[in-house]
Structures are given as structure tokens and as C-alpha cells.
Design a protein around this motif. Structure first.
Motif, PDB file in Angstrom:
ATOM      1  N   THR A   1       0.863  -1.179   0.000  1.00  0.00           N
ATOM      2  CA  THR A   1       0.000   0.000   0.000  1.00  0.00           C
ATOM      3  C   THR A   1       0.902   1.232   0.000  1.00  0.00           C
ATOM      4  N   ILE A   2       0.612   2.210  -0.850  1.00  0.00           N
ATOM      5  CA  ILE A   2       1.395   3.446  -0.922  1.00  0.00           C
ATOM      6  C   ILE A   2       0.463   4.618  -0.632  1.00  0.00           C
ATOM      7  N   PHE A   3       0.906   5.569   0.203  1.00  0.00           N
ATOM      8  CA  PHE A   3       0.028   6.682   0.559  1.00  0.00           C
ATOM      9  C   PHE A   3       0.790   8.002   0.628  1.00  0.00           C
ATOM     10  N   SER A   4       0.048   9.065   0.364  1.00  0.00           N
ATOM     11  CA  SER A   4       0.568  10.431   0.397  1.00  0.00           C
ATOM     12  C   SER A   4      -0.432  11.296   1.160  1.00  0.00           C
ATOM     13  N   ILE A   5       0.070  12.104   2.086  1.00  0.00           N
ATOM     14  CA  ILE A   5      -0.781  12.980   2.905  1.00  0.00           C
ATOM     15  C   ILE A   5      -0.341  14.410   2.686  1.00  0.00           C
ATOM     16  N   ARG A   6      -1.314  15.298   2.470  1.00  0.00           N
ATOM     17  CA  ARG A   6      -0.983  16.709   2.286  1.00  0.00           C
ATOM     18  C   ARG A   6      -2.048  17.590   2.923  1.00  0.00           C
ATOM     19  N   PRO A   7      -1.684  18.816   3.345  1.00  0.00           N
ATOM     20  CA  PRO A   7      -2.675  19.719   3.933  1.00  0.00           C
ATOM     21  C   PRO A   7      -3.711  20.138   2.901  1.00  0.00           C
ATOM     22  N   ARG A   8      -4.966  20.225   3.315  1.00  0.00           N
ATOM     23  CA  ARG A   8      -6.037  20.677   2.430  1.00  0.00           C
ATOM     24  C   ARG A   8      -5.871  22.156   2.125  1.00  0.00           C
ATOM     25  N   GLY A   9      -6.012  22.503   0.841  1.00  0.00           N
ATOM     26  CA  GLY A   9      -5.994  23.893   0.446  1.00  0.00           C
ATOM     27  C   GLY A   9      -7.385  24.507   0.533  1.00  0.00           C
ATOM     28  N   ASN A  10      -7.488  25.779   0.175  1.00  0.00           N
ATOM     29  CA  ASN A  10      -8.794  26.447   0.209  1.00  0.00           C
ATOM     30  C   ASN A  10      -9.780  25.766  -0.731  1.00  0.00           C
ATOM     31  N   ASP A  11      -9.283  25.340  -1.879  1.00  0.00           N
ATOM     32  CA  ASP A  11     -10.093  24.546  -2.792  1.00  0.00           C
ATOM     33  C   ASP A  11      -9.644  23.089  -2.636  1.00  0.00           C
ATOM     34  N   ILE A  12     -10.532  22.257  -2.156  1.00  0.00           N
ATOM     35  CA  ILE A  12     -10.137  20.899  -1.759  1.00  0.00           C
ATOM     36  C   ILE A  12      -9.494  20.137  -2.907  1.00  0.00           C
ATOM     37  N   LEU A  13     -10.161  20.101  -4.044  1.00  0.00           N
ATOM     38  CA  LEU A  13      -9.676  19.245  -5.127  1.00  0.00           C
ATOM     39  C   LEU A  13      -8.379  19.761  -5.724  1.00  0.00           C
ATOM     40  N   SER A  14      -8.171  21.083  -5.710  1.00  0.00           N
ATOM     41  CA  SER A  14      -6.915  21.610  -6.261  1.00  0.00           C
ATOM     42  C   SER A  14      -5.714  21.235  -5.392  1.00  0.00           C
ATOM     43  N   THR A  15      -5.972  20.800  -4.170  1.00  0.00           N
ATOM     44  CA  THR A  15      -4.889  20.359  -3.287  1.00  0.00           C
ATOM     45  C   THR A  15      -4.058  19.264  -3.949  1.00  0.00           C
ATOM     46  N   PHE A  16      -4.734  18.382  -4.673  1.00  0.00           N
ATOM     47  CA  PHE A  16      -4.040  17.248  -5.278  1.00  0.00           C
ATOM     48  C   PHE A  16      -3.155  17.646  -6.455  1.00  0.00           C
ATOM     49  N   PHE A  17      -3.325  18.868  -6.954  1.00  0.00           N
ATOM     50  CA  PHE A  17      -2.577  19.287  -8.125  1.00  0.00           C
ATOM     51  C   PHE A  17      -1.413  20.209  -7.767  1.00  0.00           C
ATOM     52  N   GLU A  18      -1.116  20.308  -6.474  1.00  0.00           N
ATOM     53  CA  GLU A  18       0.054  21.046  -6.031  1.00  0.00           C
ATOM     54  C   GLU A  18       1.293  20.161  -6.179  1.00  0.00           C
ATOM     55  N   PRO A  19       2.484  20.750  -6.224  1.00  0.00           N
ATOM     56  CA  PRO A  19       3.709  19.940  -6.335  1.00  0.00           C
ATOM     57  C   PRO A  19       3.851  18.972  -5.162  1.00  0.00           C
ATOM     58  N   GLY A  20       4.683  17.968  -5.350  1.00  0.00           N
ATOM     59  CA  GLY A  20       4.889  16.974  -4.309  1.00  0.00           C
ATOM     60  C   GLY A  20       5.521  17.523  -3.051  1.00  0.00           C
ATOM     61  N   THR A  21       6.142  18.703  -3.141  1.00  0.00           N
ATOM     62  CA  THR A  21       6.716  19.341  -1.962  1.00  0.00           C
ATOM     63  C   THR A  21       5.647  19.717  -0.948  1.00  0.00           C
ATOM     64  N   ALA A  22       4.378  19.751  -1.359  1.00  0.00           N
ATOM     65  CA  ALA A  22       3.286  20.087  -0.439  1.00  0.00           C
ATOM     66  C   ALA A  22       2.976  18.957   0.536  1.00  0.00           C
TER      67      ALA A  22
END
Length: 345
Positions: free
Chosen positions: A125-146
Motif C-alpha cells: 500500500t502506498i500513501f501520500s498525505i498533504r494539507p487541504r488547500g482552500n479549494d479541496i480538489l486543487s490540493t491534489f494538483f500542487e507539487p509533491g513538496t506540499a
């Protein structure tokens, strides 16, 4: 280690040191609990009705087995009770919104490498966790540094959790008696220079010029321009390859190539390349497409594919150096004129 440190106690110690640390710890704990359940299901397999048969295709066109569906359901069920705003899974076409007010977003490959199970080869299983942005779905399109945390679980002879958290990488083993993950290696570092590479060499005729040039140099070893003879490894399981690199060093290559469906790479950026790159970098290694650092890339679609070259710093650097020496338009060329040590280098 003298003291048996559980994952739970490790998370409790780390949480105050990170932004949104309590929420991050809850998500990791939920994923770990689901992985314990999944490990048992994988181990029993056909004894509990898991046949390994295909049940269609997933959102990205890959064959989907019954164990893929079961793994996805387990992970979703666990994350619905965690502080997760939205989830991207390999097994679903679109992101799923869970709790819009929650502070985190998760991208996950619930069971990577399920086709290996019939041969009793490690999967994960592989997983990635990132902080939610103001627009939820756009969070996933931020660079991997997020990303604020990432990791993977290997279901093999041992169930192993590799966790990148608070800028370090730690390894845990599942104690099957207590059903808890126990810390066994802390602050793991990738060896900077190990003469070992992993690639599916049967695809050589499809590779672009820079990849062929690098592998040919490795194969030549001390008879060529390298100062060591190289070993080749190929398990065909991304999580097992990554764990081997953390333990032994070396470089793993899953490049783009000339085959239809592979021209942009094969691994998915959000829930395979991004989390693996975070693990590698926080362990002192590196991850690249050959031309760009993986963590600098932002996805344009939930299931975007990408080449992945990861592992020891020198190995990844050497592959990137060959790419830099060949213009993209000549990527398919074997001509020595455009090789790293050609006329123009």
C-alpha cells in the motif's frame, strides 16, 4: 532497539512537532490499522475467498482484481473516520470528498502490485498525505513538496511500514501477536553510492537513448568508464524495490519508453511517484524523471503517469546527467554523437 516503541507512541511524540500533527497522526494510525486487516486478508488469500481473478479494469485502465477492490474498501472505510477532506485512489476515477472541513487530503494506491500475489511476491500500500488547500480538489494538483507525510506498507514475509514523517524516515514491523507496528529502524539513510540497479531489462529495445546509455555503462562496469561492477535487481514490485533501496542503496528505474501507454511513464504521480520521492529525499536519496525532480511536479489529472528514477544520490544524478547531455528530440537516439561522452561533451 532497547525499548519497543509502537507506532502509536511514535506518532504521539511526533504530533506536537508538526503543523496539524494530531490530524496527521490520526490519518497514519487509520491507514496502519487498515493495513493490519489487509495483511491478514492477503495472507489467507484463497482460504477466505480471494481468488486473484480480474473483475474488470480500474479508472486508469489497469486490470482490477478482487483483492484490489477489497483493499480499496478497507482503506476508504478507515479514512472515513479520520480527519480527511478528500481522497484520491487508484481504484476510482475521481476524487471522493469525505469531510470538507477536515484539514488533510490523501492519495493512495490501496494495493500496489496485486498481479504478483499469485506468485507469492511482496505487494504493498502506498500513501501520500498533504494539507487541504482552500479549494479541496486543487490540493491534489500542487507539487509533491506540499506533502506533509508519506509512506508505504510491504506485505511480505514481514508486514513492514515505511514512514516519512517530520522530515525523517523510520521503519516499523508488524508484531502479529500484539497487532501493533513496532519501530525497528529510525532515521534511515539511503547509501549515497551503491553499484546496483533495478530495471526491467527486457524492455531495452523500447527505452529512450539516455536510459540505454546509463544501463549500458552499468553493464560494462570496470571494463567501461565506471569504477565498479554493478549488480542488477528486478522484483517487479514497487514497494519491495523501494524497501531494498532503503536497506541496500542502488537505483530503481521505471522510465518512459516508446510503447503505447508508456510514453509519459507508467507509474502514477500522485500516489506512487510523489510519496516514493518524499521517502527517498527525506532518507537522503533522490527521485527524478531523468529531467526533473519528482517533488517539483504538480499533477494535471488524478491519475497522471510519470517516469520514476529513484534511489542513491549518485545513481539518480548520473542518469539525470546523461539526460542533460541529450536534447529531448534525440531521446530515442543511440548515436554516440549525442551520448554523454560524444563529440559535443
Amino acid at each position: 532497539m532497547d525499548e519497543r516503541v509502537t507506532l502509536r507512541s511514535h506518532l504521539d511524540r511526533a504530533a506536537p512537532l508538526m503543523p496539524q500533527g494530531t490530524a496527521v497522526a490520526e490519518v497514519i494510525a487509520a491507514l496502519a490499522a487498515a493495513s493490519v486487516e489487509l495483511a491478514a486478508l492477503i495472507a489467507d488469500g484463497p482460504l477466505v475467498g480471494i481468488t486473484g481473478q480480474s473483475g474488470g479494469v480500474n479508472a486508469d485502465g489497469d486490470q482490477q482484481k478482487d483483492i484490489d477492490v477489497a483493499a480499496d474498501e478497507m482503506m476508504r472505510r478507515a479514512l472515513r473516520h479520520a480527519p480527511v477532506a478528500a481522497l484520491v485512489s487508484e481504484e476510482a476515477a475521481l476524487p471522493e470528498t469525505l469531510d470538507p472541513a477536515a484539514p488533510l487530503c490523501v492519495a493512495i494506491d490501496p494495493l500496489d502490485g496485486s498481479s504478483n500475489l499469485e506468485n507469492n511476491i511482496s505487494v504493498g500500500t502506498i500513501f501520500s498525505i498533504r494539507p487541504r488547500g482552500n479549494d479541496i480538489l486543487s490540493t491534489f494538483f500542487e507539487p509533491g513538496t506540499a506533502q506533509c507525510a508519506a509512506g508505504f506498507v510491504v506485505y511480505g514475509p514481514q508486514t513492514t511500514l515505511v514512514l516519512a514523517l517530520n522530515r525523517q524516515v523510520d521503519i516499523f514491523i508488524l508484531d502479529r501477536r500484539s497487532q501493533q507496528f513496532i519501530l525497528v529502524k529510525q532515521g534511515v539513510k539511503v547509501r549515497s553510492d551503491t553499484p546496483e540497479f533495478a530495471i526491467n531489462a527486457s524492455n531495452r529495445r523500447h527505452w529512450h537513448g539516455p536510459v540505454r546509455a546509463y544501463i549500458d555503462e552499468c553493464l560494462a562496469g570496470t571494463n567501461g568508464d565506471r569504477d565498479a561492477d554493478f549488480n542488477m535487481r528486478w522484483i517487479g514490485s514497487l514497494v519491495a524495490e523501494a524497501l531494498r533501496i532503503l536497506v541496500r542503496g542502488g537505483v530503481f528505474l521505471y522510465p518512459a519508453d516508446a510503447r503505447p501507454g508508456y510514453r509519459e511513464g507508467r507509474l502514477r504521480l500522485l500516489y506512487e511517484a510523489h510519496p516514493m520521492a518524499l521517502v527517498m529525499e527525506w532518507a537522503g536519496g533522490s527521485a527524478s524523471t531523468g529531467r526533473r525532480r519528482i517533488l517539483e511536479l504538480g499533477a494535471k489529472t488524478p491519475h497522471q503517469r510519470v517516469p520514476l528514477i529513484m534511489g542513491s544520490v549518485r545513481g539518480v544524478r548520473d542518469v539525470a546527467a546523461i539526460h542533460e547531455g541529450i536534447e529531448p528530440m534525440f531521446d530515442n537516439s543511440d548515436a554516440p554523437l549525442f551520448a554523454r561522452r560524444g563529440l559535443f561533451r
